[in-house]
Design a protein around this motif. Structure first.
Motif, PDB file in Angstrom:
ATOM      1  N   LEU A 282      17.838   8.615 -43.320  1.00  0.00           N
ATOM      2  CA  LEU A 282      18.000   8.774 -41.751  1.00  0.00           C
ATOM      3  C   LEU A 282      16.381   8.727 -41.244  1.00  0.00           C
ATOM      4  N   PRO A 283      16.510   7.985 -40.025  1.00  0.00           N
ATOM      5  CA  PRO A 283      15.023   8.297 -39.342  1.00  0.00           C
ATOM      6  C   PRO A 283      14.644   9.583 -39.284  1.00  0.00           C
ATOM      7  N   GLU A 284      13.527  10.129 -39.095  1.00  0.00           N
ATOM      8  CA  GLU A 284      12.905  11.336 -38.858  1.00  0.00           C
ATOM      9  C   GLU A 284      13.665  11.948 -37.793  1.00  0.00           C
ATOM     10  N   GLY A 285      14.068  13.068 -37.919  1.00  0.00           N
ATOM     11  CA  GLY A 285      14.548  13.779 -36.780  1.00  0.00           C
ATOM     12  C   GLY A 285      16.123  13.200 -36.311  1.00  0.00           C
ATOM     13  N   MET A 286      16.766  12.599 -36.788  1.00  0.00           N
ATOM     14  CA  MET A 286      18.000  12.223 -36.386  1.00  0.00           C
ATOM     15  C   MET A 286      19.042  13.081 -36.778  1.00  0.00           C
ATOM     16  N   ASP A 287      19.973  13.529 -35.771  1.00  0.00           N
ATOM     17  CA  ASP A 287      20.985  14.488 -36.168  1.00  0.00           C
ATOM     18  C   ASP A 287      21.908  13.919 -37.043  1.00  0.00           C
ATOM     19  N   PRO A 288      22.459  14.720 -37.940  1.00  0.00           N
ATOM     20  CA  PRO A 288      23.269  14.418 -38.881  1.00  0.00           C
ATOM     21  C   PRO A 288      24.693  14.241 -38.357  1.00  0.00           C
ATOM     22  N   VAL A 289      24.927  15.025 -37.067  1.00  0.00           N
ATOM     23  CA  VAL A 289      26.290  14.786 -36.690  1.00  0.00           C
ATOM     24  C   VAL A 289      26.261  13.173 -36.047  1.00  0.00           C
ATOM     25  N   HIS A 290      25.057  12.689 -35.343  1.00  0.00           N
ATOM     26  CA  HIS A 290      25.171  11.500 -34.785  1.00  0.00           C
ATOM     27  C   HIS A 290      25.301  10.501 -35.940  1.00  0.00           C
ATOM     28  N   ALA A 291      24.480  10.673 -37.056  1.00  0.00           N
ATOM     29  CA  ALA A 291      24.405   9.926 -38.061  1.00  0.00           C
ATOM     30  C   ALA A 291      25.771   9.622 -38.877  1.00  0.00           C
ATOM     31  N   SER A 292      26.595  10.643 -38.726  1.00  0.00           N
ATOM     32  CA  SER A 292      27.792  10.514 -39.396  1.00  0.00           C
ATOM     33  C   SER A 292      28.819   9.645 -38.726  1.00  0.00           C
ATOM     34  N   VAL A 293      28.679   9.116 -37.428  1.00  0.00           N
ATOM     35  CA  VAL A 293      29.419   7.972 -36.944  1.00  0.00           C
ATOM     36  C   VAL A 293      28.870   6.741 -36.861  1.00  0.00           C
ATOM     37  N   THR A 294      27.855   6.815 -38.019  1.00  0.00           N
ATOM     38  CA  THR A 294      27.599   5.248 -38.571  1.00  0.00           C
ATOM     39  C   THR A 294      28.644   4.488 -38.976  1.00  0.00           C
ATOM     40  N   GLU A 295      29.689   5.115 -39.921  1.00  0.00           N
ATOM     41  CA  GLU A 295      30.557   4.262 -40.498  1.00  0.00           C
ATOM     42  C   GLU A 295      31.446   3.661 -39.410  1.00  0.00           C
TER      43      GLU A 295
END
Ligand SMILES: [Zn+2]
Ligand SMILES: [Zn+2]
Length: 330
Positions: A126-139
């Motif tokens: 993950l890029p520095e500071g990226m919210d894991p909740v936002h990251a989880s919609v990557t799929e």
């Protein structure tokens, strides 16, 4: 560990499960966010022979590596397990791998749990500071991005010039519309039968939002139609709505047959393309896109505790949530 287990049709049970034991090439991840997918809902209804209870569902995850190489690294999980060796994997089309498998599908446990084991090569930092909740919609968003990439090759004009229609305002449909908008599309419509989801799409500002039960679209008026539902009814709408020489992208997996006017497809040279998941290239590009803010504030994601996951499944089933995506956090 605690996990949300699909125990029988229409039943999700929050209970203790053994911790996953990573294989030699795998690491252990502490899950921070895991989204509920339409395919999880399909399983929940007992309609997916690839997901047999008891099973920990979930494949849209982000978290932190807690054992093995890279401990402490924050990652998003590409849940598509591929062999890395077949002609498709070697040819850059790993989503078509001959032995592909997705986590959260029998026999591989999924991400609705405190811990998840994954091969290291399936992880993107993950890029520095990226919210894991936002990251989880990557799929799901990577699925949309892959669709747009395929569509861009099949249309005869730049995407920005197209009149486009997206059917279904769940995460995949909404993200497809957001990506099109980001690519410069201004003539964009999105339809959904759920009132709450339509409001969410309106708030996201993707274009004209319509209710397919009340408004009929002008036939043969769209250059590009994306069917993010994939049912007989939506396929029929998609083929009716597409212009001669236009492109229909079929992403949804609601049902398998009906709705196609093959005569129109033939006589009017309609391109009909099925599309499934993403490659690692799409996946990495999606993380960057989400993190850059190109797709807006992502306020269509709702976060809930994993322990209350059962209620989230019920709410999605009843259509009583405005969120395009519910993400569960242990
Ligand atoms: Zn999914
Ligand atoms: Zn392969």
């Amino acid at each position: 560990m605690k996990a949300l287990v699909y125990t029988q049709p229409e039943e999700m049970t929050f209970r203790d499960e053994p911790d996953p034991e990573p294989a030699a090439d795998e690491v252990l991840i502490k899950v921070e966010a895991a989204g509920i997918c339409g395919s999880d809902m399909h399983a929940y209804h007992g309609h997916d022979e690839r997901r047999i209870p008891p099973l920990i569902l979930g494949h849209e995850a982000a978290g932190t590596i807690v054992s093995g190489p890279g401990t402490g690294r924050r990652v998003v999980v590409n849940p598509l397990m591929t062999c890395g060796q077949c002609d498709y994997c070697l040819g850059g089309r790993s989503n078509l791998c001959r032995s592909r498998q997705i986590i959260g599908m029998t026999p591989r446990e999924g991400a609705f749990a405190e811990y998840l084991r994954m091969p290291e090569r399936n992880l993107v930092t993950l890029p520095e500071g990226m919210d894991p909740v936002h990251a989880s919609v990557t799929e799901p968003v990577a699925t949309s991005l892959h669709t747009i990439h395929l569509a861009a090759r099949a249309v005869y004009r730049p995407l920005a010039e197209l009149r486009s229609l997206v059917i279904g305002a769940g995460a995949v449909g909404l993200a497809a519309a957001l990506i099109l908008r980001h690519q410069g599309c201004t003539d964009l419509s999105i339809g959904d039968t759920n009132d709450l989801r339509r409001k969410t799409a309106e708030r996201a500002g993707v274009g004209a939002v319509y209710d397919p039960r009340r408004e009929t679209l002008e036939d043969a008026s769209f250059d590009l139609v994306i069917d993010a539902v994939g049912g007989e009814v939506t396929r029929k709408v998609a083929v009716e709505a597409v212009k001669p020489g236009g492109v229909v992208m079929h992403i949804g997996l609601m049902d398998s047959a009906g709705g196609l006017d093959i005569r129109k497809i033939t006589l009017q040279e309609v391109t009909f393309i099925g599309t499934y998941t993403y490659t690692m290239v799409d996946f990495r590009a999606t993380v960057a896109m989400l993190n850059s803010g190109a797709l807006g504030s992502l306020d269509w994601i709702e976060q809930r505790p994993l322990a209350e996951g059962g209620a989230a499944f019920q709410d999605i089933d009843r259509g009583s949530t405005p969120a395009a995506k519910i993400v569960l956090s242990p």
